[in-house]
Enzyme design. Sequence first.
Site, PDB file in Angstrom:
ATOM      1  N   ASP A  37     -61.576  11.684  52.329  1.00 20.94           N
ATOM      2  CA  ASP A  37     -62.185  10.361  52.185  1.00 20.94           C
ATOM      3  C   ASP A  37     -63.177  10.189  53.323  1.00 20.94           C
ATOM      4  OD1 ASP A  37     -62.671   7.705  51.345  1.00 20.94           O
ATOM      5  OD2 ASP A  37     -60.555   7.446  50.821  1.00 20.94           O
ATOM      6  N   ASP A  61     -67.686  12.907  52.943  1.00 21.20           N
ATOM      7  CA  ASP A  61     -68.498  11.934  52.204  1.00 21.20           C
ATOM      8  C   ASP A  61     -68.872  12.547  50.860  1.00 21.20           C
ATOM      9  OD1 ASP A  61     -70.415  10.208  51.204  1.00 21.20           O
ATOM     10  OD2 ASP A  61     -71.623  10.158  53.023  1.00 21.20           O
ATOM     11  N   TYR A 153     -72.017  -1.130  39.145  1.00 18.48           N
ATOM     12  CA  TYR A 153     -70.742  -0.455  38.900  1.00 18.48           C
ATOM     13  C   TYR A 153     -70.622  -0.036  37.432  1.00 18.48           C
ATOM     14  CZ  TYR A 153     -65.678   0.354  39.039  1.00 18.48           C
ATOM     15  OH  TYR A 153     -64.427   0.919  38.961  1.00 18.48           O
TER      16      TYR A 153
END
Length: 243
Positions: A37, A61, A153
């Site tokens: 993460d 990343d 999104y």
Amino acid sequence: MDRLDGKVAIVSGAGSGMGEEHARALVHAGARVIGFDITPGSGPALADELGPDRFRWLLGDVTSIADWKRVVAECVAAFGHPTVLVNNAGIARANRVETVEESEYRRVIDVNQVGPFLGMQTVVGPMKAAGGGSIVNICSTSGLVGFTDNFAYVASKWAVRGMTKAAALELVEYRIRVNAVFPGETDTPLLRADPTALPPESSRFGRWARPSEISAAVVFLASEEASYMSGAELVIDGTYTAA
């Protein structure tokens, strides 16, 4: 403990929420797992819980091809060629088409769409070397229907849906399966921080999904029980998109 015996998995966004639970569930099913993460989150604690012989924690990343290559290389060194990839990392921002800033839109696309693309591209070679594998893309009901106030999104998740179909067709000759999971509202820090989220009592089930309920589908798709599934859409949304 033997459903995923011999499997080696990489899970992005494993520092919290669904990603953390996916990593835990994969290990409990017998896989060895690399979790990563962009921030530590619960990753180090998860590493202590699961043990170094089954789980390794890394910072990385998903928008960086260099980080993906490093994660895959460390996976190969620690556990062998990856045979499972769970593209879980994602971010959400409340925005609308009329007002969203270009930089904000691009950030959501970079994490939610480009991240899975880089992950898939990076693992193909090692999975081919292993003789095949399973890629699980964590999508969303936002990739099945439209939502207001989540323009970027929604766009990113419809893209992941399409990438899953295209990759499934392209990679079938290498015995690499590619499927997508479409969770409904799931009790994670991401959802709790979303001001547009509907309250759990408004669900037909009267609650949000538990992360473990989504992880059960991830384990299934990673296993040989799903050996004839590729390009599929597994919806876990408590009837949200049924009506």
